[in-house]
Design an enzyme around this catalytic site. Structure first.
Site, PDB file in Angstrom:
ATOM      1  N   TYR A 177      -5.956   5.578   3.094  1.00 33.02           N
ATOM      2  CA  TYR A 177      -6.414   3.908   1.483  1.00 33.02           C
ATOM      3  C   TYR A 177      -5.123   3.683   1.455  1.00 33.02           C
ATOM      4  O   TYR A 177      -4.102   3.720   1.913  1.00 33.02           O
ATOM      5  CB  TYR A 177      -7.076   4.514   0.731  1.00 33.02           C
ATOM      6  N   ASP A 272       2.755   2.624   4.830  1.00 34.40           N
ATOM      7  CA  ASP A 272       2.258   2.349   3.677  1.00 34.40           C
ATOM      8  C   ASP A 272       3.146   3.823   2.186  1.00 34.40           C
ATOM      9  O   ASP A 272       2.411   5.199   2.276  1.00 34.40           O
ATOM     10  CB  ASP A 272       1.419   2.015   3.743  1.00 34.40           C
ATOM     11  N   LYS A 300       3.477   2.402  -7.653  1.00 29.51           N
ATOM     12  CA  LYS A 300       3.267   3.418  -8.105  1.00 29.51           C
ATOM     13  C   LYS A 300       4.214   3.725  -8.782  1.00 29.51           C
ATOM     14  O   LYS A 300       4.899   2.995  -9.698  1.00 29.51           O
ATOM     15  CB  LYS A 300       3.001   4.296  -7.778  1.00 29.51           C
TER      16      LYS A 300
END
Ligand code: KE4
Length: 465
Positions: A177, A272, A300
Site C-alpha cells: 500500500y 516506500d 509517519k
C-alpha cells in the site's frame, strides 16, 4: 466522646488472634466490561456527518464487525477512550509514535514553535533543519521535498519517475500500500485489503491500466512484466518490508534483485519507507538491508504525529521538481513550522539506545506471544512475522511471503483474537492486514498485560476453530 470510648477499649480483653482464611486459588482477574456509551453517542453523531463516521476507513472497526471507540487522550503507550477505558496501544497512530504518544521532546518542540505561528506559506528555518537531518540520515536522499502525507509523497515520487523516464507504467506489488492516489489503488493492501476492495471505483480504467502488479518476493513475476512491457515501466514501487498486508519480510536477494532489474531496464527503484523509515534503523530499511533506491518516500515518524510526508532522492533526479524543473508538485501546508519542529525533535531522538530498547521490547513481546501459543498447543496454526518494532500475528500456518499467502489466513479467528485483546485493554489495528507497532514507551507492565490478554484471546480465537 473519644475519651469514654478509649476507656471502654482499655478494659476489654485483647481480641483473639484472627484465624488466617484458607488460601483460595486466585481467579484470573475478571475482565472489566468495557463501557461504550459515550463512544456510541459520538459514533452516532459522526455517522450523521462523516462517511462511516471516521476520517480513515480502517478506523471504522467494520472489518472486525464492531463499532469504533473514540479516543479522549493518549500518553506514552496508553490510549484512553471517551468512556474512560484504557488500552495498551499497538496501533500508535499506524506508525508515527516511535517513542509513544506525546514524547516530551516532541511536545515541548511543538509548544516552543506554536507562539511563532502555525503556517507561513513561506520558507522557514525549521524546514531547512529538518531537510538537513533527513538527507544526513538517509544518504540516498540527496534532496528532499516535504509534503503533508505519505500518499502525497508516493504520488509525487511516481509523477517524478514518469517524467524522468518518459515512461508511463508503475510496477507495484499486490498487498503493498502506498496511499490512496489513483495510481496505487490497484491490488493494494491496508484498508483496501481489509475492506475487500480490489481496486477503488473512480479510478479511470485507462489509469488503472498504467499500474501493473507483481508478487512480493517473486523476482520472476517482475521479470515477466518487464518482458511483457519492455521500455515502458517507469518505476518499481515497493515497501522494502511490507507492512500493509501484515508484516512480510523481503526474502534474501529480493531487494537486491529489484535493484539489478531496475538498473538493467532503465526503470527507477522507489522505496516506500513511510512505515519503515526511521523505524527499522535511523536510515530506515535501506540502511538495514544495504540497498540504495533511486527515490524514497517517507511519512509517519517524520512528523511525530503531525501531518508530514516527504519524497527525495539523487540530486540529479530531484532537479526535475518545480521550481528547479518542470515536474509540478505543491502544498499549502508543506513544511509548516509545527510539523517541522515535531520532525526535528523526532529525528534528534533516534539514538542507539532507543533502537536497542525497541528491539528488546519487541523481541520480548514476540517471545512471549510464541510461548503462549506453544503452551496452548496452537503454535502450528499461527505465523508471527517481525522486523524490529513491527510485527504481525497471522492466523495461518505459514510460511507467509506474499499477499497470496496472507489471504489464506483465518479472518474470523483474527477477529475473535482482536476482540479478546480489546476486552482485556489491549488495542491492535482492527484489521488483519496491518502491523503491531511497538514503541520505546511500552513497559514491562504493558507486556505482561498484553501477554495475559493474548492468552485469553487466543483461547477465544480457537474456541470455535
Ligand atoms: P498516508 O497518506 O496515510 O499518510 O500514507 C499512506 C501510506 C503510504 N505508504 C505506506 C507504506 C503506508 O503504510 C501508508 C499508510 N499506512 C496506513 C496504515 N497501514 C495508514 C492508516 C490509514 O489508512 O488510516
Amino acid at each position: 466522646m473519644a475519651a469514654r470510648k478509649m476507656r471502654r477499649k482499655a478494659a476489654a480483653p485483647p481480641p483473639a488472634p484472627k484465624k488466617k482464611a484458607p488460601k483460595r486459588p486466585v481467579a484470573p482477574r475478571r475482565r472489566r466490561v468495557r463501557r461504550t456509551v459515550e463512544s456510541d453517542r459520538l459514533y452516532a453523531r459522526a455517522k450523521a456527518k462523516m462517511p462511516g463516521g471516521v476520517s480513515s476507513p480502517v478506523r471504522s472497526f467494520k472489518s472486525v464487525g464492531a463499532t469504533p471507540f473514540f479516543v479522549k487522550k493518549a500518553k506514552g503507550s496508553i490510549l484512553v477512550d471517551a468512556d474512560g477505558n484504557r488500552y495498551v496501544d499497538y496501533v500508535m497512530s499506524y506508525g508515527p509514535h516511535l517513542f509513544g504518544h506525546m514524547p516530551k521532546a516532541v511536545a515541548s518542540a511543538i509548544r516552543k514553535a506554536l507562539p511563532r505561528g502555525t503556517s507561513y506559506g513561506a520558507p522557514c528555518r525549521a524546514e531547512v533543519e529538518l531537510a538537513e537531518r533527513v538527507t544526513r540520515l538517509v544518504p540516498s536522499m540527496e534532496k528532499v521535498r516535504f509534503v503533508s502525507s505519505g500518499t502525497e509523497a508516493a504520488m509525487s515520487a511516481v509523477r517524478l519517475a514518469r517524467a524522468i523516464t518518459g515512461r508511463d507504467l508503475v510496477l507495484k506489488f499486490s498487498g503493498c500500500y502506498h496511499g490512496h492516489a489513483d495510481s496505487f489503488l490497484v491490488a493494494a493492501g491496508s484498508g483496501l485489503a481489509t475492506l475487500g476492495i480490489p481496486g477503488s471505483p473512480g479510478v479511470p480504467a485507462e489509469l488503472a491500466k498504467a499500474t501493473i502488479t507483481a508478487t512480493y518476493n517473486d523476482l520472476e513475476s517482475v521479470e515477466a512484466l518487464f518482458r511483457k512491457y519492455p521500455g515502458k515501466i517507469a518505476v518499481i514501487a515497493v515497501e522494502p518490508v511490507a507492512a500493509n498486508m501484515g508484516v512480510v519480510l523481503p526474502k534474501p536477494g529480493f531487494l537486491e534483485g529489484l535493484r539489478k532489474i531496475a538498473d538493467r531496464e532503465g526503470a527507477l527503484l522507489l522505496f516506500d519507507e513511510v512505515i519503515t523509515g526511521f523505524r527499522l534503523a535511523r536510515g530506515g530499511a535501506q540502511e538495514l538491508f544495504g540497498i540504495k533506491p533511486d527515490l524514497t518516500c517517507l511519512g509517519k515518524i517524520l512528523g511525530g504525529g503531525l501531518p508530514v510526508g516527504a519524497y527525495g532522492g539523487r540530486a540529479d533526479l530531484m532537479a526535475h521538481v518545480a521550481p528547479d524543473g518542470p515536474v509540478y508538485q505543491a502544498g499549502t501546508l508543506s513544511g509548516n513550522p509545527l510539523a517541522m519542529a515535531a520532525g526535528i525533535a523526532m529525528l534528534d531522538s533516534l539514538t542507539p539506545a532507543a533502537y536497542a530498547k525497541l528491539e528488546r521490547t519487541a523481541a520480548k513481546l514476540e517471545k512471549g506471544m510464541r510461548k503462549v501459543a506453544k503452551e496452548l498447543g496452537v503454535e502450528e496454526r499461527l505465523t508471527l512475522n517481525r522486523v524490529g518494532s513491527i510485527l504481525t500475528l497471522f492466523f495461518n500456518p505459514g510460511p507467509i511471503a506474499s499477499f497470496d499467502d496472507v489471504k489464506k489466513s483465518d479472518g474470523a479467528a483474527f477477529n475473535r483474537w482482536f476482540h479478546g485483546l480489546l476486552k482485556s485493554g489491549v488495542f491492535i489495528a482492527p484489521a488483519a492486514f496491518e502491523a503491531m507497532f511497538v514503541s520505546t514507551a511500552h513497559t514491562e507492565k504493558d507486556l505482561a498485560k498484553t501477554l495475559a490478554a493474548h492468552r485469553e484471546a487466543l483461547k477465544e480465537a480457537f474456541a470455535e476453530g
